[in-house]
Design a protein around this motif. Structure first.
Motif, PDB file in Angstrom:
ATOM      1  N   SER B  30       0.828  -1.201   0.000  1.00 27.74           N
ATOM      2  CA  SER B  30       0.000   0.000   0.000  1.00 27.74           C
ATOM      3  C   SER B  30       0.865   1.255   0.000  1.00 27.74           C
ATOM      4  O   SER B  30       2.036   1.235   0.391  1.00 27.74           O
ATOM      5  CB  SER B  30      -0.915  -0.015   1.215  1.00 27.74           C
ATOM      6  N   TYR B  31       0.241   2.324  -0.478  1.00 27.91           N
ATOM      7  CA  TYR B  31       0.926   3.612  -0.483  1.00 27.91           C
ATOM      8  C   TYR B  31      -0.105   4.722  -0.532  1.00 27.91           C
ATOM      9  O   TYR B  31      -1.046   4.657  -1.337  1.00 27.91           O
ATOM     10  CB  TYR B  31       1.873   3.707  -1.690  1.00 27.91           C
ATOM     11  N   LEU B  57      12.628  -1.217  -7.652  1.00 22.95           N
ATOM     12  CA  LEU B  57      13.148  -0.109  -8.463  1.00 22.95           C
ATOM     13  C   LEU B  57      12.359   0.073  -9.759  1.00 22.95           C
ATOM     14  O   LEU B  57      12.490   1.077 -10.433  1.00 22.95           O
ATOM     15  CB  LEU B  57      14.622  -0.333  -8.792  1.00 22.95           C
ATOM     16  N   MET B  60       7.273  -0.803  -8.672  1.00 19.40           N
ATOM     17  CA  MET B  60       6.882  -0.140  -7.417  1.00 19.40           C
ATOM     18  C   MET B  60       7.190   1.352  -7.466  1.00 19.40           C
ATOM     19  O   MET B  60       6.365   2.180  -7.078  1.00 19.40           O
ATOM     20  CB  MET B  60       7.641  -0.765  -6.245  1.00 19.40           C
ATOM     21  N   VAL B  63       4.650   3.069  -9.612  1.00 19.77           N
ATOM     22  CA  VAL B  63       3.348   3.229  -8.961  1.00 19.77           C
ATOM     23  C   VAL B  63       3.426   4.308  -7.864  1.00 19.77           C
ATOM     24  O   VAL B  63       2.513   5.120  -7.709  1.00 19.77           O
ATOM     25  CB  VAL B  63       2.865   1.882  -8.385  1.00 19.77           C
ATOM     26  N   GLU B  64       4.530   4.305  -7.138  1.00 17.15           N
ATOM     27  CA  GLU B  64       4.721   5.340  -6.105  1.00 17.15           C
ATOM     28  C   GLU B  64       4.580   6.727  -6.714  1.00 17.15           C
ATOM     29  O   GLU B  64       3.862   7.584  -6.226  1.00 17.15           O
ATOM     30  CB  GLU B  64       6.112   5.215  -5.465  1.00 17.15           C
ATOM     31  N   LYS B  65       5.289   6.911  -7.819  1.00 18.13           N
ATOM     32  CA  LYS B  65       5.304   8.227  -8.481  1.00 18.13           C
ATOM     33  C   LYS B  65       3.882   8.594  -8.931  1.00 18.13           C
ATOM     34  O   LYS B  65       3.422   9.713  -8.724  1.00 18.13           O
ATOM     35  CB  LYS B  65       6.267   8.157  -9.676  1.00 18.13           C
ATOM     36  N   LEU B  67       1.032   7.535  -7.791  1.00 19.36           N
ATOM     37  CA  LEU B  67       0.131   7.814  -6.667  1.00 19.36           C
ATOM     38  C   LEU B  67       0.446   9.167  -6.024  1.00 19.36           C
ATOM     39  O   LEU B  67      -0.437   9.867  -5.551  1.00 19.36           O
ATOM     40  CB  LEU B  67       0.229   6.694  -5.619  1.00 19.36           C
ATOM     41  N   GLU B  68       1.719   9.508  -6.018  1.00 18.49           N
ATOM     42  CA  GLU B  68       2.104  10.797  -5.426  1.00 18.49           C
ATOM     43  C   GLU B  68       1.528  11.968  -6.218  1.00 18.49           C
ATOM     44  O   GLU B  68       1.304  13.037  -5.675  1.00 18.49           O
ATOM     45  CB  GLU B  68       3.637  10.919  -5.368  1.00 18.49           C
ATOM     46  N   ASP B  69       1.322  11.773  -7.507  1.00 11.69           N
ATOM     47  CA  ASP B  69       0.787  12.861  -8.341  1.00 11.69           C
ATOM     48  C   ASP B  69      -0.732  12.827  -8.444  1.00 11.69           C
ATOM     49  O   ASP B  69      -1.336  13.656  -9.113  1.00 11.69           O
ATOM     50  CB  ASP B  69       1.402  12.802  -9.745  1.00 11.69           C
TER      51      ASP B  69
END
Ligand code: SF4
Ligand code: SF4
Ligand code: SF4
Ligand SMILES: [Zn+2]
Lengths: 788, 70
Positions: B30-31, B57, B60, B63-65, B67-69
């Motif tokens: 999750s994030y 690397l 994930m 997806v992090e990037k 979700l952050e936007d």
């Protein structure tokens, strides 16, 4: 930033203003666009642009008085662009038989156009294409009016006739030999009066005949009174344009200078009004920059070399295609982009501030969905160079910083954007580095030295030496404060973290008796200027220049100076640095962009972390500017350049460094090393100067790591610190929570000391140290069993 | 996300604590309030999970990037 401030900056950027030529042209022919298309060989596209602005291109290209040439920025650089000649070339080489005229379906209302001259023909053309019925009343026996008076060698009659064919194609009704007649006694029974009843609107374009002006109000000059924006006369149904506007009943015999392009412009503008009038919508809404005007666009021509046209040109000159292309290529393609030319970041996103600010504004307004400009906003170095070169002071640094403030307020700041830098700041303000002491043996201080976290991280020995220098010069009355000034929090728009750091500073500062703060780092200096207005500060470099005793050094060659961008407004520091270097015997060759126009090394604004590829472009641009050794006075500038292989010295290398070693080639100091250097500096100073010891260290710190060179590079690249890996191994070894590879016998373990989960693959050496094979990290959280 | 790494490459790994091989099973990652079930290698006894380097690397990080936007 509130919408108003954003809009205000957006409006200040003049990049989207028309070039001088197109602005002064009453019909706003896109000369720049036409020249660009011809230069790249696309005459068809060029002709399309031309036709868009001018309904009778054959005629105009032969008789235009070319007001554009008077303002063309090429004027004094070889001669104005020969625009009409290029327009003729478009027609000659770009015309095809397939060209068709688009026309909207016929609407019910009909307009009377009085006068078949060029203004009337333009109105008829524009309205007919919009679908309105049009009837032209012409006093003479053919259309064209005054055009027929142009010398035939200038305007060949076949060209004239050919251009007018469009009137027939658009099915415009033409009634010849219909004179308007003079003014009637009371408006009834006049020609105009009759037409008003028959038609929905009337355009009066009778040419330069004052005797034919029917019953309309006149102004004080004896000319038809019109609304200058809409060309509407005192009779709301009647619009007027062309030469008739310029004749005066007071001076009926005055010679008029006819301008065909002005008549076209009048016609176009009147047609817009008539169209709106017939649709019953506002005649005046959003009508800007119609007709001839002076542009606000700025174009820097200081590096444009003079170049004359290939052949002498007048209105009868015909170019062959090669000559046309060469002439078109002479166009400077006027635009501003002053900021984009100096900032690789602005250049990278392929736009310019006006567009960027619009996108930023839209980005901040997105409630659901992806915010595509986040990274753009976080990439700016906040260095202020753009404002320095912008003719209207647009500062993208301010825009991006304010946008970041909004993002943080909205809780929409990507957590990873600044995290590493903020944790670095937390380290520097934690017990491993933070220190505040009056000088050994004293309880308060008149001065306090604030070397900043980065000089301490890169070259702790210079902190020691400069502190000793200051104590010597100020009767030992100089305290020491080791900590971070809060710049990363400011850049990341974390007001909360900044305030916390600031409060900690003030507490110590007051304990020391509010001493004068001596700053050697220019980012600290900038932060103190901005956020600590009540604290008296002085630049270390000014002190050094005044009190230092400099020995002459060996300078095998001239050097060049890179001023850190945070000194942009501090010319006294620029001067001090140059004087120090001169006193040591150095010869300085300035970079083209230095002092108030200096560039950022990519450390500013946490750019290096937010967008590495763009940050690298930034560094690369700077280090390519001179082959000489760079001398700077910011530890980060030095390290960022050195990391890319540029020979760079910190000015301390000259002042305190060993003469024999080649310090310009010294490698950059990595992130883990910076932490260690800071901690060691504190430990050493505590021991040597105050006979104190460091606070106890955490259990993980006794974990000894062995990092082969490639692994060292890998972890540096991945922003994984030695202490992160120590924590993983300490946890894994203490709890047994690790994985084992049966064939390699490597262990793999993970731990999440903060918002990041770190993974380390390792084996234990016989001497109790740990050999690291790889380390990596992620921010996503693993559901079950994730150790925290 | 198991298609973003090759489980066969990680066959040799066992949970050192429980001394049993890791098994492919559904794990939630999750994030920022978003959760995804993912096939990962996991200790069936204590729940220790292996996130391969190429996953961390690669997908994930992506997806992090994203979700952050969001
Ligand atoms: S150089 Fe080109 S764009 Fe600039 S004013 Fe002249 S024609 Fe227009
Ligand atoms: S320098 Fe940049 S911001 Fe300023 S007007 Fe020109 S393009 Fe716009
Ligand atoms: S990096 Fe500097 S020059 Fe470039 S936009 Fe940001 S503040 Fe302006
Ligand atoms: Zn287990």
């Amino acid at each position: 930033m509130d919408q108003k401030q954003l809009r205000e900056q957006e409006n200040r950027c003049i990049q989207e203003q028309a070039p001088a030529c197109a602005a002064i042209c009453p019909a706003h022919v896109d000369v720049r666009g036409i020249a660009a298309e011809i230069a790249k060989g696309d005459v068809v596209a060029a002709l399309k642009l031309y036709r868009k602005a001018v309904p009778f291109p054959g005629i105009i290209s032969r008789i235009c008085d070319q007001p554009c040439k008077a303002v063309c920025l090429r004027k004094d650089l070889g001669g104005s662009i020969e625009i009409a000649a290029l327009e003729r070339a478009c027609l000659e080489f770009g015309s095809s038989s397939e060209e068709t005229v688009k026309q909207l379906p016929r609407k019910s209302k009909t307009v009377a156009v009085i006068g078949g001259g060029i203004s009337g023909l333009t109105v008829a053309h524009d309205l007919a294409r919009k679908g309105w019925g049009v009837v032209i009343f012409e006093a003479g026996d053919r259309l064209g009016g005054g055009l027929w008076k142009s010398p035939p060698d200038l305007l060949p009659r076949d060209v004239l006739i050919n251009d007018l064919k469009i009137i027939e194609e658009l099915e415009i009704e033409v009634r010849l030999n219909m004179s308007v007649g003079g003014s009637g006694a009371n408006g009834h029974g006049t020609f105009l009066g009759k037409l008003s009843q028959e038609f929905d609107a009337i355009f009066l374009g009778v040419g330069p005949h004052s005797s034919e002006i029917p019953d309309l109000q006149m102004n004080d000059n004896g000319q038809i009174a019109i609304d200058p924006l809409t060309f509407q006369t005192s009779n709301e149904k009647v619009f007027a344009g062309g030469d008739v506007l310029r004749v005066s009943t007071l001076y009926p015999n005055r010679e008029l200078k006819h301008s065909a392009i002005l008549s076209i412009s009048d016609g176009r503008r009147a047609a817009v009004s008539i169209d709106r009038f017939l649709q019953k919508v506002s005649l005046t809404a959003s009508r800007v920059n119609e007709g001839s005007y002076e542009t606000k666009l700025y174009t820097n021509t200081s590096t444009t070399t003079s170049q004359a046209p290939l052949i002498e040109t007048d209105l009868s000159t015909r170019y062959n295609i090669e000559v046309a292309e060469t002439e078109a290529a002479r166009c400077i393609q006027c635009e501003c982009l002053e900021c984009v030319k100096v900032c690789p970041y602005l250049d990278h996103y392929k736009g310019y501030p006006k567009k960027y600010i619009r996108e930023t504004y839209n980005n901040l307004a997105i409630v659901m969905g992806t915010r595509h400009s986040n990274q753009f906003i976080n990439t700016c170095a906040l260095c202020g160079l753009c404002a320095e070169v912008c003719p209207t002071d647009v500062n993208m640094g301010e825009v991006c910083h304010e946008a970041r403030v909004t993002m943080v307020d909205q809780k929409r700041m990507p957590p990873s954007a600044h995290d590493f830098a903020l944790r670095d700041m937390a380290f520097s303000n934690g017990e491993k580095f933070a220190l505040a002491h009056s000088a050994p043996g004293l309880d308060s201080a008149s001065y306090v030295f604030f070397p900043g976290c980065q000089l301490s991280g890169s070259t702790p020995e210079y902190v020691e030496k400069s502190y000793a220098f200051l104590r010597e010069n100020f009767d030992n009355n100089v305290g020491l404060m080791l900590r971070c000034c809060g710049a990363p929090a400011d850049w990341a728009a974390r007001k909360d973290l900044f305030a916390q750091s600031q409060n900690e500073f003030y507490a110590e500062y007051e304990k020391l008796g509010k001493p004068k703060v001596i700053l050697s780092c220019s980012s600290c200096y900038q932060m103190f200027q901005k956020h600590y207005p009540d604290v008296e500060i002085v630049s270390f470099w000014d002190v050094m220049n005044e009190h230092g005793k400099f020995k002459k050094r060996e300078f095998p060659a001239p050097i060049t100076i890179h001023d850190p961008c945070s000194t942009r407004r501090e010319s006294h520091i620029h001067d001090s640095i140059r004087e120090i270097i001169t006193k040591m015997g150095g010869e300085i060759q300035e970079l083209p962009l230095s002092r108030e126009k200096t560039e950022c090394c990519s450390f500013g604004g946490v750019m290096w972390l937010a967008n590495r590829p763009v940050a690298e472009k930034m560094v690369q641009q700077r280090i390519n500017e001179s082959p000489l050794d760079y001398v700077t006075y910011c530890a980060m500038c030095r390290d960022f350049f050195a990391r890319k292989g540029k020979r760079t010295l910190h000015i301390f290398d000259y002042i305190f460094g060993e003469e024999k070693s080649d310090l310009a080639a010294a490698p950059a100091v990595g992130f883990s090393q910076r932490h260690e250097n800071r901690a060691r500096l504190k430990e050493k100073l505590l021991r040597d100067l105050w006979s104190e010891t460091m606070p106890d260290s955490g259990a993980f710190e006794s974990i000894r790591l062995v990092l082969p060179e490639d692994v060292q590079k890998q972890v540096e690249d991945r922003l994984i610190l030695v202490e992160d890996m120590q924590k993983v191994i300490e946890y894994a070894e203490r709890t047994g929570k690790r994985m084992l590879n049966n064939s390699t016998k490597h262990y793999l373990a993970y731990f999440k000391p903060n918002s990041v989960t770190y993974w380390v693959e390792y084996t234990k050496n016989d001497d109790g140290s740990f050999l690291i094979y790889k380390a990596y990290s992620h921010r996503m959280e693993v559901g079950i069993g994730a150790p925290k | 996300m198991s298609e973003y790494f090759d489980p066969a490459k990680y066959e040799g790994w066992v949970c050192a604590d429980c001394n049993i091989p890791l098994q492919l099973s559904k794990v939630d990652v999750s994030y920022l309030g978003n959760s995804f079930p993912v096939d990962l290698l996991k200790c069936p006894n204590c729940g220790l999970v292996l996130i391969p380097e190429e996953l961390a690397l690669g997908k994930m990080a992506e997806v992090e990037k994203a979700l952050e936007d969001k």
